[in-house]
Scaffold this active site. Sequence first.
Site, PDB file in Angstrom:
ATOM      1  CG  HIS A 142      -1.699   1.279   1.391  1.00 22.33           C
ATOM      2  ND1 HIS A 142      -2.688   1.667   0.513  1.00 22.33           N
ATOM      3  CD2 HIS A 142      -1.614   2.263   2.337  1.00 22.33           C
ATOM      4  CE1 HIS A 142      -3.189   2.827   0.905  1.00 22.33           C
ATOM      5  NE2 HIS A 142      -2.551   3.213   2.004  1.00 22.33           N
ATOM      6  CG  ASP A 242      -9.180   4.832   9.081  1.00 21.17           C
ATOM      7  OD1 ASP A 242     -10.056   5.498   9.652  1.00 21.17           O
ATOM      8  OD2 ASP A 242      -7.982   5.145   9.078  1.00 21.17           O
ATOM      9  CE1 TYR A 253       1.222  13.755   2.201  1.00 19.16           C
ATOM     10  CE2 TYR A 253      -0.295  14.897   0.724  1.00 19.16           C
ATOM     11  CZ  TYR A 253       0.887  14.202   0.934  1.00 19.16           C
ATOM     12  OH  TYR A 253       1.728  13.962  -0.122  1.00 19.16           O
ATOM     13  CB  SER A 266     -12.979   4.687  11.802  1.00 19.48           C
ATOM     14  OG  SER A 266     -12.084   5.707  11.408  1.00 19.48           O
TER      15      SER A 266
END
Length: 422
Positions: A142, A242, A253, A266
């Site tokens: 990932h 999530d 971010y 979540s």
Amino acid sequence: MPNIANDPTRKSWINVPENCDFPIQNIPFGVFITKEDVITIGTRIGNCAIDMGALQQLGYFEGIELTDDMFMQDTLNDFISDGKKTWRLVRNRLAELFDENNPTLRDNKEHREVVIFKVEDIEMLLPVQIGDYTDFYSSKEHATNVGKMFRDPENALLPNWLHIPVGYHGRSSTIVPSGIPVHRPYGQTLPNGETTPVFGPSRLVDFELETAFITTDANLMGEPIPVEEAEEHIFGMVLFNDWSARDIQKWEYVPLGPFLAKNFASSISPWIVTMDALEPFRVKGPEQSPEPLPYLQQKGAKAFDINLEVAIQPENEVETVVSRSNFKYMYWSMAQQLAHHTINGCRVNSGDMMGSGTISGPTEDSFGSMLELSWGGQKPLKMNDGSERKFINDNDTVIIRGYCQKDNLRIGFGEVSSKLLP
């Protein structure tokens, strides 16, 4: 103390359908509310929910040191605080009680009527009061995929990734059990080619295929948990979706990481499957190179062979399975995550939850998010109803399932299912 609840030959006097996630060898723990509005701690065998509060009042846990109201509470936190010895004693007692050869409860109709419920007649609640929630980023596949998409493909993994289990602190206030719908979040995004952000609903809502583990009171502030002892402080695992808003995340971010894009919701599966129940499914995790620093080094089988799948179900349509993956692909183990989390003396409490991070496998059909499955929207997925998905549409339901299988023994988590509302 032997773990007799795992005896693979044991059968229950409660009927367990074929390929059921909840044979007598599972004995997960959860919290539910009955039609009479009674909240209780319970377990599950087959399609029956078992009221452990009623069992305690009727004396079935006699001989095990428990507070008088241990199973009449609305969370599992106190039970989890009692530690592994108590968890095992209770699981063993339940296995004996529901064994097909034990007449004690089986032949007591009056007791059975107040102890056993059909699962369709109860409502599952959040099993623990989650004080703190941490999400890790521990799937190499990932992290590599995301790195390729957003950074230099030649340097997809950041320099720290192979040395530490990367994580961040999330919000426990918006963790909900399976079945609770989730609203598409609002936030700031930066449209392609623009320099000024706009405000509105996220257009790129995504799931993340994860599991999570629940801890006991693990340490005092200032005391690290050694990696070889970490599993002693893990009560069990749940499935975990999530939810993510990728367009909000992309804008916010830098430099501090996930924030509003991740904390709007979540979803977790309601039954916690204990580490004792998962013991038969241990496997060795991926080879770690370079070798981690000494405090993260571990020997033996520290991963678990848990089959995972994700399905998307448009409203009033059949579902489409979009991903099949496995927990065993995780680069960093749960023990390493917990050891790293506490190496600085961070305190971990009963009911704290640690997300695995998105679980992606090595093949395109084993990726754990729409971001990867549709490669940022460049490769839309075809649904069984003929429609296409780049991300999650309003009124889609995302369903995550997970189970372990070895010989004739199947231990599962059920599912975490949640609908995205406008």
